[in-house]
Design a protein around this motif. Structure first.
Motif, PDB file in Angstrom:
ATOM      1  N   VAL A 111       0.856  -1.182   0.000  1.00  0.00           N
ATOM      2  CA  VAL A 111       0.000   0.000   0.000  1.00  0.00           C
ATOM      3  C   VAL A 111       0.892   1.232   0.000  1.00  0.00           C
ATOM      4  O   VAL A 111       1.711   1.409   0.912  1.00  0.00           O
ATOM      5  N   VAL A 112       0.752   2.033  -1.033  1.00  0.00           N
ATOM      6  CA  VAL A 112       1.613   3.215  -1.152  1.00  0.00           C
ATOM      7  C   VAL A 112       0.790   4.457  -1.479  1.00  0.00           C
ATOM      8  O   VAL A 112      -0.303   4.376  -2.013  1.00  0.00           O
ATOM      9  N   ARG A 113       1.350   5.581  -1.123  1.00  0.00           N
ATOM     10  CA  ARG A 113       0.798   6.860  -1.571  1.00  0.00           C
ATOM     11  C   ARG A 113       1.501   7.259  -2.862  1.00  0.00           C
ATOM     12  O   ARG A 113       2.731   7.164  -2.953  1.00  0.00           O
ATOM     13  N   GLU A 114       0.735   7.713  -3.820  1.00  0.00           N
ATOM     14  CA  GLU A 114       1.317   8.332  -5.013  1.00  0.00           C
ATOM     15  C   GLU A 114       0.421   9.511  -5.333  1.00  0.00           C
ATOM     16  O   GLU A 114      -0.736   9.335  -5.700  1.00  0.00           O
ATOM     17  N   HIS A 115       0.971  10.697  -5.174  1.00  0.00           N
ATOM     18  CA  HIS A 115       0.136  11.891  -5.325  1.00  0.00           C
ATOM     19  C   HIS A 115       0.409  12.634  -6.624  1.00  0.00           C
ATOM     20  O   HIS A 115       1.497  12.553  -7.198  1.00  0.00           O
ATOM     21  N   ASP A 116      -0.579  13.373  -7.046  1.00  0.00           N
ATOM     22  CA  ASP A 116      -0.464  14.247  -8.194  1.00  0.00           C
ATOM     23  C   ASP A 116       0.513  15.368  -7.838  1.00  0.00           C
ATOM     24  O   ASP A 116       0.514  15.856  -6.700  1.00  0.00           O
ATOM     25  N   PRO A 117       1.332  15.795  -8.797  1.00  0.00           N
ATOM     26  CA  PRO A 117       2.291  16.883  -8.494  1.00  0.00           C
ATOM     27  C   PRO A 117       1.603  18.151  -7.982  1.00  0.00           C
ATOM     28  O   PRO A 117       2.203  18.917  -7.232  1.00  0.00           O
ATOM     29  N   SER A 118       0.353  18.347  -8.364  1.00  0.00           N
ATOM     30  CA  SER A 118      -0.357  19.559  -7.918  1.00  0.00           C
ATOM     31  C   SER A 118      -0.793  19.467  -6.453  1.00  0.00           C
ATOM     32  O   SER A 118      -1.167  20.460  -5.857  1.00  0.00           O
ATOM     33  N   GLY A 119      -0.759  18.240  -5.909  1.00  0.00           N
ATOM     34  CA  GLY A 119      -1.244  18.064  -4.548  1.00  0.00           C
ATOM     35  C   GLY A 119      -2.755  18.027  -4.451  1.00  0.00           C
ATOM     36  O   GLY A 119      -3.320  18.007  -3.361  1.00  0.00           O
ATOM     37  N   ARG A 120      -3.447  17.967  -5.582  1.00  0.00           N
ATOM     38  CA  ARG A 120      -4.907  18.042  -5.543  1.00  0.00           C
ATOM     39  C   ARG A 120      -5.566  16.803  -4.956  1.00  0.00           C
ATOM     40  O   ARG A 120      -6.759  16.830  -4.663  1.00  0.00           O
ATOM     41  N   ASP A 121      -4.803  15.735  -4.787  1.00  0.00           N
ATOM     42  CA  ASP A 121      -5.388  14.526  -4.192  1.00  0.00           C
ATOM     43  C   ASP A 121      -4.797  14.222  -2.818  1.00  0.00           C
ATOM     44  O   ASP A 121      -4.862  13.091  -2.332  1.00  0.00           O
ATOM     45  N   VAL A 122      -4.270  15.258  -2.173  1.00  0.00           N
ATOM     46  CA  VAL A 122      -3.675  15.126  -0.842  1.00  0.00           C
ATOM     47  C   VAL A 122      -4.631  15.692   0.200  1.00  0.00           C
ATOM     48  O   VAL A 122      -5.465  16.532  -0.118  1.00  0.00           O
ATOM     49  N   GLU A 123      -4.513  15.253   1.432  1.00  0.00           N
ATOM     50  CA  GLU A 123      -5.302  15.835   2.508  1.00  0.00           C
ATOM     51  C   GLU A 123      -5.108  17.355   2.537  1.00  0.00           C
ATOM     52  O   GLU A 123      -3.997  17.844   2.313  1.00  0.00           O
ATOM     53  N   GLY A 133       5.556  21.069  -8.802  1.00  0.00           N
ATOM     54  CA  GLY A 133       5.632  19.670  -9.241  1.00  0.00           C
ATOM     55  C   GLY A 133       6.284  18.754  -8.227  1.00  0.00           C
ATOM     56  O   GLY A 133       6.516  17.582  -8.502  1.00  0.00           O
ATOM     57  N   LYS A 134       6.588  19.297  -7.065  1.00  0.00           N
ATOM     58  CA  LYS A 134       7.225  18.481  -6.028  1.00  0.00           C
ATOM     59  C   LYS A 134       6.396  18.438  -4.753  1.00  0.00           C
ATOM     60  O   LYS A 134       5.558  19.292  -4.512  1.00  0.00           O
ATOM     61  N   GLY A 135       6.688  17.435  -3.961  1.00  0.00           N
ATOM     62  CA  GLY A 135       5.981  17.248  -2.700  1.00  0.00           C
ATOM     63  C   GLY A 135       6.133  15.797  -2.298  1.00  0.00           C
ATOM     64  O   GLY A 135       6.620  14.980  -3.070  1.00  0.00           O
ATOM     65  N   PRO A 136       5.707  15.482  -1.087  1.00  0.00           N
ATOM     66  CA  PRO A 136       5.872  14.117  -0.588  1.00  0.00           C
ATOM     67  C   PRO A 136       5.200  13.067  -1.478  1.00  0.00           C
ATOM     68  O   PRO A 136       4.054  13.239  -1.872  1.00  0.00           O
ATOM     69  N   THR A 137       5.925  12.020  -1.773  1.00  0.00           N
ATOM     70  CA  THR A 137       5.459  10.853  -2.540  1.00  0.00           C
ATOM     71  C   THR A 137       4.690  11.230  -3.795  1.00  0.00           C
ATOM     72  O   THR A 137       3.661  10.621  -4.110  1.00  0.00           O
ATOM     73  N   VAL A 138       5.206  12.218  -4.512  1.00  0.00           N
ATOM     74  CA  VAL A 138       4.610  12.518  -5.817  1.00  0.00           C
ATOM     75  C   VAL A 138       4.907  11.346  -6.750  1.00  0.00           C
ATOM     76  O   VAL A 138       6.034  10.861  -6.813  1.00  0.00           O
TER      77      VAL A 138
END
Lengths: 247, 247, 247, 247
Positions: A111-123, A133-138
């Motif tokens: 089970v992994v997190r993979e986020h959109d570079p925009s962060g739009r799918d992050v809490e 384009g950067k951020g945790p587990t992009v």
């Protein structure tokens, strides 16, 4: 009896202040496996014969969930704001737990997190960490990769999530239940968030046995780890050590 | 063991500095129950003008979730196996919080458990508590009623759940989001289970502000309550006292 | 402060002597949960396998879902805007199907809509139907009652939904899966909306056999009914007549 | 050491009675971050409002969902058992609709199926199609690629699903709602299954306007397509042509 009151107050403070000491003490002896430990040492044996996935009788109803063992969460070299302080120390135990699971033919889900570079799918409360384009587990960046030493093998399953719980807005329950999985063994980081939320959801979803390997999971601090383990035990979750589970 | 010495030095400081304060405090607050506390008093004012529900500007995007304030959970007289030790003590604060919410025109949702007498809709680990048509918060039995002093009023909403989280397998998110609710204020029992699961789900569901009233929620023990409050704060949850919130 | 000195001496002794005890104690009690603690014991809730529910051999893995058989949907006398033209005609077939299910020991779930008088928990496109505390299937009003001739009996289960699908934002899947239900027999109204959505969700949720009794379900018009039956057959749904099913 | 016993009895009483005091004390010093705390301070993660995403005025609350436009579904050359007969014909219309959406700054979500080679995450009724590492839209195989002429661009979003509805067990609702999306425009295949299920779920999830472009969607046969369009119109779904929508 004023002196008694004073005495007792002090004692109370003592107990509270000893906590941290005790926790660290336990951690030192127990996780680093020094001599004469009260808790069995966890050896990490790197060479094990590979056995192909096969619903191996007894274990065919069990799955192992490996949660968030990605570089940004457990590798201090990444310098990520989401680093879990206790994470790196459990990588060997997680690797070992996965090896045991594979030997037993247990279905392993990464089970992994993979986020959109925009962060739009992050809490929402983490969204400020994403920009340029950067951020945790992009997705696609190094921080989203599994920690060194961990690998997805054929027959394993990779599941992407975007929130704490591995069950939140994912098809994990679907892929597990349809295979007849009733028991879960959970490893990874971090105990108060992704581990615990996955565990509580698993209990809510009626998995019959939910198990957290107490020394293959970690939090920012041992007391946080243990407080959460305590809470999980009260709802019927089993919390053995890796050594106890592998017996 | 030099750590013992360090410990004792700390103790010395603690004792010297805390002693007088503790004694003084205990006398004033705990034994005689006087005023001037460092902790705001929570008055329960029974007479308040009733204002009809109305999306009252500032508060139209806020809902209050009152969790599990049912007799079996908070009334020791029921002798229920699911009694929350700290529950009874917060009934007045919950009643007060609801009164404040109503004054402000905040949408109040009473989240309750109501189980089938067979226990078939209860978590597996609690199912043994149901037999002969009885068990905790069975629909229609006294234990499922709200605690004395709490009432559902016209304009409030009652939501039945069967697991810890108020969002698990319910239409709560549906009824909140469609009204434009973005902020949640949460009260009730108990902190490590139903409160926390509801809170984490609320964060996962992107409510913008999630607030737990620290003295209108409770657990079996204060340390459990606080450990969970601490964890919730780390994911952006606000944890004011009722007094702080009502200002 | 001579009392402080005495106190500290005591503490010194205490710390030295209790240290080992505490370590040992905490390890034994807190992590493994033994007896005789100074700290209240948190019993680990014993996990119990769920009890079988009057499982009637061959039919123990089957449930019947009776959908929306409420006066507002099937009784023309109500004059409801949500009346399903073909609904009244299938009431006897539904009653008969339920009777057959009960004879076989099949778990019967009565899925009904019960809405808030404000309409706040209704689909947006129907919300204009609610005002003055009235509207289709408002909880407590006559229109929400089961059609004449239909009754919930002891052992049946009532499930409230607020959208088309019986699985949308409800705990239906939870209550079915945990009983080992794998097969569904579906009756009620209306075919293109609540029947079909429930059916598709059931297929998505991996129920092994999903069956719609073609003459115990209905729509506004026969061609709509049949077009939807045709679509459901293409995804593996069985569509026998009541007579075929009862054989 | 009898004095230890006495001491411990006192402690027990003290702990039980001091609980509330400690709670409040700890809260003040520890949670509000007072200086000199015995317990490390946990900074509360700052809440940040989500950043607007290239919100293009009028269209900032609209998203386009492009459903299942993958080779196995729409390219006859693949010879897939899941080919939708009418699919290939609408590829140009889908491409055109996406182009219009991008011009308007509409958020484009590419909803695709990507299955495990084992078929363990496929609907039960299709599982027989998977063997030897092959089957419809297996992740990484050619059949899972977008149809020729369709491309994911930067700023678009790819969402993987494993069932009919784009909302079933995915985080689609999460990623849409948190951006303030209220309106959906849906294109792709096929009308009775993935399109319709996505549409009904969107209505159940309270999207304000749900639109299906009637000539940028397709089924196995025109009559099936139209029968489903008819049903969707009855629940408030708009069904313009691409030309009508682009005006």
């Amino acid at each position: 009896m004023p002196s008694h009151l004073a005495l007792l107050s002090c004692l109370l403070v003592l107990v509270l202040s000893l906590d941290k000491f005790l926790l660290h003490y336990l951690k030192r002896r127990w996780l680093s496996g020094g001599g004469g430990s009260i808790i069995p040492r966890i050896p990490t044996s790197p060479f094990r014969p590979h056995r192909p996935m096969a619903a191996a009788g007894k274990w065919s109803e069990t799955a192992m969930l490996v949660i968030d063992m990605q570089k940004d969460f457990v590798d201090p070299a990444m310098g990520s704001p989401v680093l879990v302080a206790g994470g790196e120390a459990v990588v060997p135990a997680v690797a070992e737990a996965v090896a045991v699971a594979r030997e037993r033919g247990i279905f392993v889900v990464w089970v992994v997190r993979e986020h959109d570079p925009s962060g739009r799918d992050v809490e929402l409360f983490r969204r400020h960490l994403y920009s340029g384009g950067k951020g945790p587990t992009v997705k696609g960046l190094k921080g989203a990769e599994l920690a060194d030493g961990l690998f997805i093998k054929e027959g394993d399953y990779k599941l992407v999530k975007t929130r704490f719980s591995a069950f939140f807005a994912t098809h994990l329950d679907s892929v597990l239940k349809t295979q007849g999985i009733k028991n879960l063994v959970i490893v990874g980081v971090q105990t108060p968030n992704c581990i615990r939320q996955t565990v509580y959801d698993a209990v809510e979803l009626d998995y019959e046995k939910v198990m957290v390997l107490i020394d293959a999971t970690a939090a920012a601090r041992p007391d946080i780890h243990l407080a959460n383990i305590r809470d999980m035990k009260t709802i019927g979750v089993e919390t053995p050590t890796l050594e106890e589970w592998r017996r």
